[in-house]
Write a protein that holds these residues in place. Structure first.
Motif, PDB file in Angstrom:
ATOM      1  N   TYR A  37       4.741  11.201   2.249  1.00 20.59           N
ATOM      2  CA  TYR A  37       5.774  10.692   1.343  1.00 20.59           C
ATOM      3  C   TYR A  37       6.128  11.721   0.282  1.00 20.59           C
ATOM      4  O   TYR A  37       7.208  11.664  -0.291  1.00 20.59           O
ATOM      5  CB  TYR A  37       5.310   9.382   0.691  1.00 20.59           C
ATOM      6  CG  TYR A  37       5.353   8.216   1.640  1.00 20.59           C
ATOM      7  CD1 TYR A  37       6.525   7.897   2.329  1.00 20.59           C
ATOM      8  CD2 TYR A  37       4.238   7.416   1.869  1.00 20.59           C
ATOM      9  CE1 TYR A  37       6.566   6.835   3.217  1.00 20.59           C
ATOM     10  CE2 TYR A  37       4.273   6.352   2.749  1.00 20.59           C
ATOM     11  CZ  TYR A  37       5.447   6.065   3.418  1.00 20.59           C
ATOM     12  OH  TYR A  37       5.501   5.022   4.289  1.00 20.59           O
ATOM     13  N   PRO A  46       4.497  -3.025  -6.380  1.00 22.73           N
ATOM     14  CA  PRO A  46       3.420  -2.792  -5.411  1.00 22.73           C
ATOM     15  C   PRO A  46       2.354  -3.874  -5.463  1.00 22.73           C
ATOM     16  O   PRO A  46       1.892  -4.351  -4.433  1.00 22.73           O
ATOM     17  CB  PRO A  46       2.847  -1.445  -5.836  1.00 22.73           C
ATOM     18  CG  PRO A  46       3.961  -0.753  -6.529  1.00 22.73           C
ATOM     19  CD  PRO A  46       4.797  -1.819  -7.168  1.00 22.73           C
ATOM     20  N   ILE A  81       0.845  -1.205   0.000  1.00 23.03           N
ATOM     21  CA  ILE A  81       0.000   0.000   0.000  1.00 23.03           C
ATOM     22  C   ILE A  81       0.876   1.250   0.000  1.00 23.03           C
ATOM     23  O   ILE A  81       0.676   2.185  -0.775  1.00 23.03           O
ATOM     24  CB  ILE A  81      -0.924   0.009   1.242  1.00 23.03           C
ATOM     25  CG1 ILE A  81      -1.850  -1.205   1.225  1.00 23.03           C
ATOM     26  CG2 ILE A  81      -1.735   1.302   1.280  1.00 23.03           C
ATOM     27  CD1 ILE A  81      -2.680  -1.369   2.484  1.00 23.03           C
ATOM     28  N   ARG A  82       1.883   1.220   0.873  1.00 25.60           N
ATOM     29  CA  ARG A  82       2.750   2.400   0.972  1.00 25.60           C
ATOM     30  C   ARG A  82       3.444   2.672  -0.368  1.00 25.60           C
ATOM     31  O   ARG A  82       3.583   3.811  -0.801  1.00 25.60           O
ATOM     32  CB  ARG A  82       3.795   2.201   2.078  1.00 25.60           C
ATOM     33  CG  ARG A  82       3.192   2.303   3.476  1.00 25.60           C
ATOM     34  CD  ARG A  82       4.212   2.003   4.549  1.00 25.60           C
ATOM     35  NE  ARG A  82       3.588   1.954   5.876  1.00 25.60           N
ATOM     36  CZ  ARG A  82       3.398   3.005   6.647  1.00 25.60           C
ATOM     37  NH1 ARG A  82       3.811   4.199   6.248  1.00 25.60           N
ATOM     38  NH2 ARG A  82       2.819   2.891   7.821  1.00 25.60           N
ATOM     39  N   LYS A  83       3.876   1.587  -1.022  1.00 22.71           N
ATOM     40  CA  LYS A  83       4.525   1.779  -2.321  1.00 22.71           C
ATOM     41  C   LYS A  83       3.536   2.330  -3.339  1.00 22.71           C
ATOM     42  O   LYS A  83       3.864   3.201  -4.146  1.00 22.71           O
ATOM     43  CB  LYS A  83       5.097   0.455  -2.832  1.00 22.71           C
ATOM     44  CG  LYS A  83       6.352   0.038  -2.112  1.00 22.71           C
ATOM     45  CD  LYS A  83       7.192  -0.873  -2.965  1.00 22.71           C
ATOM     46  CE  LYS A  83       7.975  -0.077  -3.988  1.00 22.71           C
ATOM     47  NZ  LYS A  83       8.979  -0.878  -4.682  1.00 22.71           N
ATOM     48  N   ALA A  84       2.299   1.813  -3.300  1.00 21.74           N
ATOM     49  CA  ALA A  84       1.302   2.216  -4.288  1.00 21.74           C
ATOM     50  C   ALA A  84       0.989   3.702  -4.193  1.00 21.74           C
ATOM     51  O   ALA A  84       0.698   4.342  -5.193  1.00 21.74           O
ATOM     52  CB  ALA A  84       0.030   1.400  -4.103  1.00 21.74           C
ATOM     53  N   ILE A  85       1.070   4.262  -2.990  1.00 23.01           N
ATOM     54  CA  ILE A  85       0.789   5.690  -2.877  1.00 23.01           C
ATOM     55  C   ILE A  85       2.058   6.510  -2.961  1.00 23.01           C
ATOM     56  O   ILE A  85       2.067   7.698  -2.633  1.00 23.01           O
ATOM     57  CB  ILE A  85       0.008   6.028  -1.593  1.00 23.01           C
ATOM     58  CG1 ILE A  85       0.809   5.603  -0.373  1.00 23.01           C
ATOM     59  CG2 ILE A  85      -1.350   5.376  -1.622  1.00 23.01           C
ATOM     60  CD1 ILE A  85       0.149   6.061   0.905  1.00 23.01           C
ATOM     61  N   GLY A  86       3.138   5.873  -3.404  1.00 24.46           N
ATOM     62  CA  GLY A  86       4.317   6.646  -3.765  1.00 24.46           C
ATOM     63  C   GLY A  86       5.409   6.738  -2.727  1.00 24.46           C
ATOM     64  O   GLY A  86       6.216   7.662  -2.752  1.00 24.46           O
ATOM     65  N   ALA A  87       5.466   5.755  -1.796  1.00 30.20           N
ATOM     66  CA  ALA A  87       6.564   5.779  -0.835  1.00 30.20           C
ATOM     67  C   ALA A  87       7.844   5.342  -1.523  1.00 30.20           C
ATOM     68  O   ALA A  87       7.858   4.313  -2.189  1.00 30.20           O
ATOM     69  CB  ALA A  87       6.259   4.842   0.325  1.00 30.20           C
ATOM     70  N   ASN A 142       3.342   8.966  -6.550  1.00 26.21           N
ATOM     71  CA  ASN A 142       2.986   9.891  -5.483  1.00 26.21           C
ATOM     72  C   ASN A 142       2.354  11.179  -6.011  1.00 26.21           C
ATOM     73  O   ASN A 142       1.347  11.639  -5.504  1.00 26.21           O
ATOM     74  CB  ASN A 142       4.228  10.204  -4.643  1.00 26.21           C
ATOM     75  CG  ASN A 142       3.886  11.037  -3.430  1.00 26.21           C
ATOM     76  OD1 ASN A 142       4.207  12.208  -3.369  1.00 26.21           O
ATOM     77  ND2 ASN A 142       3.218  10.417  -2.468  1.00 26.21           N
ATOM     78  N   ALA A 181       8.403   5.945  -7.967  1.00 22.53           N
ATOM     79  CA  ALA A 181       7.793   6.298  -6.686  1.00 22.53           C
ATOM     80  C   ALA A 181       7.256   7.723  -6.738  1.00 22.53           C
ATOM     81  O   ALA A 181       6.133   8.001  -6.303  1.00 22.53           O
ATOM     82  CB  ALA A 181       8.815   6.146  -5.557  1.00 22.53           C
TER      83      ALA A 181
END
Ligand SMILES: Nc1ncnc2c1ncn2[C@@H]1O[C@H](COP(=O)(O)OP(=O)(O)OP(=O)(O)O)[C@@H](O)[C@H]1O
Ligand SMILES: [Mg+2]
Lengths: 413, 243
Positions: free
Chosen positions: B114, A406, A325-331, B86, B82
């Motif tokens: 992020y 992701p 999830i974190r990767k999917a939102i751009g982490a 984002n 990434a």
């Protein structure tokens, strides 16, 4: 993302799973505390053994007769051990010869000793069988490191006059006098009246033998009334310093060989016990003991480490979806890895430091009569290993998960 | 004529190996203009989610090219990807995908964190996004304390909080009642009016009616591509949603 932000994420991650975080911390705590405590107990016992040896007396040589392999009296038979005619007892004359400054310059004092076995000591109806009766000279007290707590030693005068005075150990004083002051009182040793002039300071027991269960009197008084004027049981020689014990031993050997007619290389009819040598031997043995304990500690650290590894692996695997999830939102990968590494670090640190604290408190108490001694390097080792394991096994799977696409991480079961 | 926001050429996606091989996408060609509002329809298993995941840079195709704003996604490195996810793309999942044991507010703040946005601004933007989806009174609830529809709306708020140029939504109204559906669609319509590009998957004709363009997938291939309204006009709002 700032490091502070990542720290907040890590804290939040830990607090989201309070029980798991607490259990991991506990695992690390136990591992670290166990290592530090075990090493401290090992170190403590080895120190206490060394102290006991030192208490026997500093820089002393104890000479005792030895008839091993010798043709003593009628015990004929073939002799492999050198050309020795007849073994001789240790005599007062031997002791006097050792005081010769020119022949034995490294010798500070010489105390001839006779031992009477287990005499009954009585006082006003109370009776106690002392473990040891020693007849000797005043220098014996210093050579064998036996200071008096009350009263005085006896002196050269008392020896010359063969006065019936006695210095008793704490055990004897306690048995006969209880809390009263024994100094000046009259006791009877094996039926012979002696006046108590001093009480020894408590020495504690050495290897099962109570060093305080002892009665010490001037040599001639003991010989006259108790043992008779036979040979000496031993001669205690004090060297002039710690560095001089080897020299003193050589001098004593030379003098006695000459007096006893022992040829160079032949088997002697006496034995010299060197405290320094004994100490070395024993500290080698206790060193082995400490290594053994350290091995046990290392195993417990390993087991603890496997526990940490397990929890860390489960934690990260379980949270692979979250990583997705974190990767999917751009982490960025760095932020994810940073968070998981920091979580592992915080757990290791909290567990490790509280482990050190527990161990520190634990080593304040004596365990099975041994006062543990904290070894700083064990603290560093335990902390280092647990932190290393926590970081590696927290970081490695987190890194693996953070590398996934992701969608792969999200589909992870 | 500017380059399309999304451009997909001969996109193929296969899952599995050998006998178990599934061809989820069999050569899809698609261009989406800036400001377009596309509804993707099709039977279950026709490859809609598979296509969407590739468009959102969450998955990689087996073969074919995918360009965002003219840049080949296949050539971007990990870090650029990434940043792309984002800043440029907001993604609403079919199955919410909120982070458990984190409040709705914290979940919505996450993409901003992020993205390196400060705490105060993050908070106000996240609160505004939650208000927009009608959840102003649920900001401190955790996902397991929210209904399916409410979780979906948190997910929508999380996708639009970064104000992405491209919003991808996999059945954003699949779990919602008519009232919530209307709320979400109103938000999407507003975003479309403000010029954002939207691609959503839906099974419902009512929802598809909001889109300017409807694409139908069958077995991993586009079989229908129907325009309902011009790209640069407003979305064709049906009467019942506007009421
Ligand atoms: N990870 C995967 N591994 C193997 N097969 C998969 C995987 N994901 C999807 N598929 C298969 O690919 C095909 C397309 O799946 P997809 O999820 O894209 O369907 P969908 O159109 O989104 O369906 P729905 O409307 O039910 O969500 C299906 O046949 C599915 O079984
Ligand atoms: Mg789907």
């Amino acid at each position: 993302m700032s490091p502070y932000e990542i720290l907040r994420f890590a804290m939040r991650g830990l607090l989201a799973n309070k029980l798991r975080s607490a259990l991991t911390t506990l695992g690390i705590l136990i591992g670290v505390a166990a290592v530090i405590m075990l090493v401290a107990v090992g170190e403590g016992s080895s120190r206490s053994i060394q102290q006991n040896i030192q208490r026997l007396g500093a820089n002393t040589l104890t000479i005792s007769p030895s008839f091993a392999g010798g043709g003593r009296g009628g015990m004929g038979g073939p002799q492999q051990a050198g050309p020795r005619t007849q073994a001789r007892e240790l005599t007062l004359a031997d002791a006097r010869a050792l005081t010769d400054r020119s022949l034995a310059p490294s010798v500070r004092s010489v105390s001839p000793v006779v031992n009477g076995t287990a005499p009954a000591v009585t006082y006003a109806g109370a009776s106690h069988t002392a473990g040891q009766l020693v007849g000797t000279y005043p220098s014996y007290f210093e050579a064998t490191n036996k200071p008096v707590a009350r009263g005085t030693y006896f002196f050269d005068d008392d020896v010359l006059a063969a006065r019936k005075v006695v210095v008793i150990g704490q055990t004897v004083a306690g048995e006969l006098f209880g809390a009263r002051d024994p100094v000046g009182e009259q006791v009877s040793v094996a039926g012979v009246p002696f006046t108590v002039v001093g009480v020894l300071k408590e020495a504690g027991s050495t290897g099962g033998q109570d060093a305080d269960d002892v009665v010490i009197a001037p040599l001639p008084a003991v010989q006259q009334s108790l043992t008779g004027f036979g040979p000496l049981d031993s001669i205690v020689v004090q060297a002039s310093g710690a560095a001089a014990t080897e020299a003193a031993q050589a001098e004593v050997t030379a003098v006695l060989n000459q007096r006893h007619g022992v040829a160079a290389g032949g088997a002697a009819d006496y034995r010299i016990l060197n405290q320094a040598t004994l100490q070395e031997t024993v500290s080698e043995a206790t060193g082995t003991f400490t290594v053994l304990l350290a091995a046990v500690a290392a195993i417990s650290l390993l087991v603890g480490g496997i526990g940490i590894t397990n929890i860390m692996l489960v934690t990260v695997t379980e949270r692979t979806r979250e990583i997705g999830i974190r990767k999917a939102i751009g982490a960025p990968r760095g932020a994810i890895l940073g968070q998981f590494l920091l979580e592992a670090t915080l757990l290791s640190l909290a567990g490790g430091l509280s482990g050190v604290l527990v161990a520190y408190v634990g080593t304040r108490f004596a365990i099975a009569g041994i006062q543990p001694v904290l070894v700083p390097s064990s603290v560093a080792l335990a902390l280092g290993v647990s932190a290393g394991i926590g970081l590696f096994f927290g970081g490695y799977p987190a890194n693996r998960a953070a590398k996934l696409r992701p969608i792969q991480a999200l589909r992870h079961e | 004529m500017t380059a399309p926001v999304l451009s997909v050429r001969r996109l193929v996606k296969e899952y599995g190996e050998g006998d178990a091989k599934v061809r989820a996408l069999r050569g899809v060609d698609l261009d989406v203009e800036r400001g377009d509002y596309v509804a993707v329809m099709g039977a279950s298993g026709s490859g809609k989610s598979t296509l969407m995941n590739i468009l959102g840079c969450l998955d990689v195709p087996t073969s074919g090219r995918y360009l965002i704003d003219g840049a080949d996604v296949g050539e971007l490195d990990e870090h650029r990807l990434a940043v792309l996810r984002n800043r440029r793309v907001g993604f609403v999942f079919q199955s919410f995908n909120l982070i458990p044991r984190m409040s709705a507010l914290a979940n919505v703040e996450l993409p901003l964190a992020y993205g390196g946005i400060g705490r105060a601004e993050r908070r106000s933007r996240a609160l505004a996004a939650l208000e927009r989806v009608g959840l102003a009174d649920r900001v401190h609830h955790e996902p397991n304390q929210l209904s399916g529809g409410q979780q979906q709306r948190v997910a929508v708020a999380r996708a639009l909080v970064t104000a992405p140029a491209l919003l991808l939504a996999d059945e954003p109204t699949g779990n919602l009642d008519t009232a919530s559906t209307r709320d979400v669609l109103r938000v999407l319509d507003e975003l479309s009016v403000s010029g954002r590009t939207i691609v959503l998957i839906t099974h419902e004709n009512d929802v598809a009616a909001h889109a300017k363009r409807v694409i139908r997938l069958v077995d991993g291939e586009i079989v229908e591509d129907r325009r309902q309204a011009p790209v640069d006009g407003p979305p064709p709002r049906p009467a019942e949603a506007a009421a």
